[in-house]
Design an enzyme around this catalytic site. Structure first.
Site, PDB file in Angstrom:
ATOM      1  N   THR A  12     101.850 -37.591  86.551  1.00 52.68           N
ATOM      2  CA  THR A  12     102.532 -37.350  87.833  1.00 52.68           C
ATOM      3  C   THR A  12     104.043 -37.308  87.586  1.00 52.68           C
ATOM      4  OG1 THR A  12     102.801 -39.663  88.571  1.00 52.68           O
ATOM      5  CG2 THR A  12     100.683 -38.602  89.044  1.00 52.68           C
ATOM      6  N   GLY A  14     105.816 -34.654  86.356  1.00 47.82           N
ATOM      7  CA  GLY A  14     105.945 -34.158  84.973  1.00 47.82           C
ATOM      8  C   GLY A  14     106.988 -33.078  84.782  1.00 47.82           C
ATOM      9  N   SER A  16     110.291 -33.399  84.958  1.00 47.61           N
ATOM     10  CA  SER A  16     111.641 -33.863  84.624  1.00 47.61           C
ATOM     11  C   SER A  16     111.567 -35.162  83.836  1.00 47.61           C
ATOM     12  CB  SER A  16     112.383 -34.073  85.957  1.00 47.61           C
ATOM     13  OG  SER A  16     113.634 -34.686  85.785  1.00 47.61           O
ATOM     14  N   GLY A  17     112.643 -35.464  83.117  1.00 45.75           N
ATOM     15  CA  GLY A  17     112.821 -36.789  82.508  1.00 45.75           C
ATOM     16  C   GLY A  17     111.669 -37.257  81.638  1.00 45.75           C
ATOM     17  N   ILE A  18     111.245 -38.497  81.859  1.00 45.94           N
ATOM     18  CA  ILE A  18     110.228 -39.140  81.015  1.00 45.94           C
ATOM     19  C   ILE A  18     108.873 -38.431  81.141  1.00 45.94           C
ATOM     20  CG2 ILE A  18     108.940 -41.299  80.686  1.00 45.94           C
ATOM     21  CD1 ILE A  18     111.582 -42.741  81.720  1.00 45.94           C
ATOM     22  N   GLY A  19     108.527 -38.001  82.350  1.00 47.08           N
ATOM     23  CA  GLY A  19     107.243 -37.306  82.546  1.00 47.08           C
ATOM     24  C   GLY A  19     107.196 -36.004  81.781  1.00 47.08           C
ATOM     25  N   SER A 137     109.409 -50.430  85.113  1.00 44.18           N
ATOM     26  CA  SER A 137     110.839 -50.547  84.759  1.00 44.18           C
ATOM     27  C   SER A 137     111.120 -51.998  84.381  1.00 44.18           C
ATOM     28  CB  SER A 137     111.695 -50.184  85.977  1.00 44.18           C
ATOM     29  OG  SER A 137     113.039 -50.556  85.761  1.00 44.18           O
ATOM     30  N   TYR A 150     113.643 -51.140  94.925  1.00 42.67           N
ATOM     31  CA  TYR A 150     113.134 -50.493  93.702  1.00 42.67           C
ATOM     32  C   TYR A 150     112.446 -51.533  92.810  1.00 42.67           C
ATOM     33  CZ  TYR A 150     113.275 -47.901  89.260  1.00 42.67           C
ATOM     34  OH  TYR A 150     112.937 -47.288  88.073  1.00 42.67           O
TER      35      TYR A 150
HETATM   36  N1  LIG Z   1     115.616 -43.249  83.847  1.00 43.42           N
HETATM   37  C1  LIG Z   1     115.606 -44.567  83.815  1.00 43.42           C
HETATM   38  O1  LIG Z   1     116.608 -45.211  83.470  1.00 43.42           O
HETATM   39  C2  LIG Z   1     114.363 -45.317  84.173  1.00 43.42           C
HETATM   40  C3  LIG Z   1     114.285 -46.665  83.845  1.00 43.42           C
HETATM   41  C4  LIG Z   1     113.132 -47.375  84.168  1.00 43.42           C
HETATM   42  C5  LIG Z   1     112.083 -46.751  84.803  1.00 43.42           C
HETATM   43  N2  LIG Z   1     112.182 -45.425  85.128  1.00 43.42           N
HETATM   44  C6  LIG Z   1     111.031 -44.825  85.807  1.00 43.42           C
HETATM   45  O2  LIG Z   1     110.617 -43.700  85.068  1.00 43.42           O
HETATM   46  C7  LIG Z   1     109.888 -42.810  85.923  1.00 43.42           C
HETATM   47  C8  LIG Z   1     110.371 -41.409  85.649  1.00 43.42           C
HETATM   48  O3  LIG Z   1     111.722 -41.307  86.048  1.00 43.42           O
HETATM   49  P1  LIG Z   1     112.823 -40.484  85.235  1.00 43.42           P
HETATM   50  O4  LIG Z   1     113.897 -41.410  84.868  1.00 43.42           O
HETATM   51  O5  LIG Z   1     112.185 -39.640  84.206  1.00 43.42           O
HETATM   52  O6  LIG Z   1     113.436 -39.609  86.432  1.00 43.42           O
HETATM   53  P2  LIG Z   1     113.303 -38.080  86.822  1.00 43.42           P
HETATM   54  O7  LIG Z   1     113.837 -37.225  85.724  1.00 43.42           O
HETATM   55  O8  LIG Z   1     113.876 -37.965  88.180  1.00 43.42           O
HETATM   56  O9  LIG Z   1     111.728 -37.863  86.866  1.00 43.42           O
HETATM   57  C9  LIG Z   1     110.947 -38.331  87.918  1.00 43.42           C
HETATM   58  C10 LIG Z   1     109.844 -37.332  88.131  1.00 43.42           C
HETATM   59  O10 LIG Z   1     109.039 -37.771  89.228  1.00 43.42           O
HETATM   60  C11 LIG Z   1     109.037 -36.747  90.205  1.00 43.42           C
HETATM   61  N3  LIG Z   1     108.876 -37.289  91.533  1.00 43.42           N
HETATM   62  C12 LIG Z   1     109.723 -38.069  92.231  1.00 43.42           C
HETATM   63  N4  LIG Z   1     109.222 -38.341  93.428  1.00 43.42           N
HETATM   64  C13 LIG Z   1     108.028 -37.715  93.484  1.00 43.42           C
HETATM   65  C14 LIG Z   1     107.035 -37.616  94.466  1.00 43.42           C
HETATM   66  N5  LIG Z   1     107.172 -38.196  95.665  1.00 43.42           N
HETATM   67  N6  LIG Z   1     105.927 -36.903  94.198  1.00 43.42           N
HETATM   68  C15 LIG Z   1     105.778 -36.297  92.993  1.00 43.42           C
HETATM   69  N7  LIG Z   1     106.687 -36.334  92.034  1.00 43.42           N
HETATM   70  C16 LIG Z   1     107.808 -37.042  92.283  1.00 43.42           C
HETATM   71  C17 LIG Z   1     110.362 -36.041  90.031  1.00 43.42           C
HETATM   72  O11 LIG Z   1     110.375 -34.796  90.681  1.00 43.42           O
HETATM   73  P3  LIG Z   1     111.786 -34.148  91.188  1.00 43.42           P
HETATM   74  O12 LIG Z   1     112.338 -33.428  89.996  1.00 43.42           O
HETATM   75  O13 LIG Z   1     111.368 -33.265  92.297  1.00 43.42           O
HETATM   76  O14 LIG Z   1     112.665 -35.279  91.625  1.00 43.42           O
HETATM   77  C18 LIG Z   1     110.399 -35.968  88.520  1.00 43.42           C
HETATM   78  O15 LIG Z   1     109.534 -34.969  88.037  1.00 43.42           O
HETATM   79  C19 LIG Z   1     110.129 -43.307  87.339  1.00 43.42           C
HETATM   80  O16 LIG Z   1     108.970 -43.987  87.793  1.00 43.42           O
HETATM   81  C20 LIG Z   1     111.289 -44.273  87.184  1.00 43.42           C
HETATM   82  O17 LIG Z   1     111.285 -45.275  88.169  1.00 43.42           O
HETATM   83  C21 LIG Z   1     113.283 -44.700  84.830  1.00 43.42           C
END
Ligand SMILES: NC(=O)c1ccc[n+]([C@@H]2O[C@H](COP(=O)([O-])OP(=O)(O)OC[C@H]3O[C@@H](n4cnc5c(N)ncnc54)[C@H](OP(=O)(O)O)[C@@H]3O)[C@@H](O)[C@H]2O)c1
Length: 251
Positions: A12, A14, A16-19, A137, A150
């Site tokens: 889910t 997927g 952007s970012g980690i996904g 996180s 959060y």
């Molecule tokens: N980056 C960090 O420092 C960090 C640290 C700890 C944990 N995390 C966790 O890592 C996970 C991935 O985050 P990321 O940092 O890779 O950020 P990201 O690049 O924003 O990726 C998040 C992904 O989830 C999607 N998304 C958000 N809300 C959604 C929804 N309601 N339904 C379906 N898809 C949705 C986003 O889509 P859009 O592109 O449309 O927004 C994007 O594809 C998150 O759970 C975040 O809390 C991140």
């Protein structure tokens, strides 16, 4: 042999970012991958750049109806899956006095309630012996000011992971949790924090590794946990945070 050959995975968030990085790693390791996301154009773009055996479905993790439709699509298209990576998540940053009920609900709906029902709806489609990884996180355990909602959403996710690891053990489904520290993705900008407002040097100083993480560094752990190489690992949380959570008593 490729580590994830003959495995079908749903990720889910997927696009952007980690996904996205995990989708790329799963594909490189031989898996069939379905990514979800909420913005069709961003998801299409990700599918195009990922290439390989990747498919997509538009589903907002904050909407229960969408996770039901995702499950129907997965059942019709694949029948069964082996790996579910619940990664989609959003952040919000405000002190308690400034958090509105709408903002509280928005975060919980995506990060906790949405994650819960995504698992519930896809679980009947998981092969016995499959596995689930929940992306949480280090905030699940920290007391970062301004991150109360959060952090609570992520703490709830870790609790869910622990319970499910016992509840699903009869089906040999492993459930693990990954807690990243700060990783260089657009998540904070999406939460309204401009990139130049983040003091990267200050953050880096607090981490023994001395820098933020890269999405690929989280993806590698997720791929390991998803593979049969992790066959004796369930109910565990992994901090992937450059050592951030190891606090010295005396600096
Ligand atoms: N980056 C960090 O420092 C960090 C640290 C700890 C944990 N995390 C966790 O890592 C996970 C991935 O985050 P990321 O940092 O890779 O950020 P990201 O690049 O924003 O990726 C998040 C992904 O989830 C999607 N998304 C958000 N809300 C959604 C929804 N309601 N339904 C379906 N898809 C949705 C986003 O889509 P859009 O592109 O449309 O927004 C994007 O594809 C998150 O759970 C975040 O809390 C991140």
């Amino acid at each position: 042999m490729e580590q994830l050959q003959h495995k079908t995975a749903v990720i889910t968030g997927g696009n952007s970012g980690i996904g996205y990085a995990t989708a790329a790693d799963f594909l490189a390791k031989g898996a069939k991958v379905l990514i979800t996301g909420r913005r069709p154009e961003a998801v299409q773009q990700a599918v195009a750049t990922l290439g390989g055996d990747v498919d997509s479905f538009i589903a907002d993790q904050g909407k229960i109806e969408d996770s039901k439709q995702l499950a129907e699509y997965v059942r019709d298209r694949y029948g069964k899956i082996d790996i579910l990576f619940v990664n989609a998540g959003i952040g919000t940053f405000a002190t308690i006095a400034d958090v509105t009920e709408a903002e509280f609900d928005r975060i919980m709906d995506v990060n906790l309630k949405g994650a819960f029902f995504t698992v519930q709806h896809l679980l009947p489609l998981m092969n016995d012996g499959g596995n689930i990884i929940l992306l949480s996180s280090v905030n699940a355990h920290s007391g970062m000011p301004g991150a109360s909602v959060y952090s609570a959403s992520k703490a709830g996710l870790n609790s869910l992971g622990r319970t499910l690891s016992r509840e699903l053990a009869g089906r040999k489904i492993r459930v693990n949790i990954v807690n990243p520290g700060p990783v260089d993705t657009p998540i904070l900008e999406k939460a309204g924090v401009p990139k130049d407002a983040i003091n990267i040097d200050h953050l880096a100083q607090r981490m023994p590794i001395g820098r933020m993480g890269r999405p690929e560094e989280i993806a590698k752990l997720v791929s390991f946990l998803a593979s049969d190489d992790a066959s004796f690992i369930t109910g565990v949380e992994y901090n992937v945070d450059g050592g951030l959570s190891v606090h010295p008593l005396i600096a």
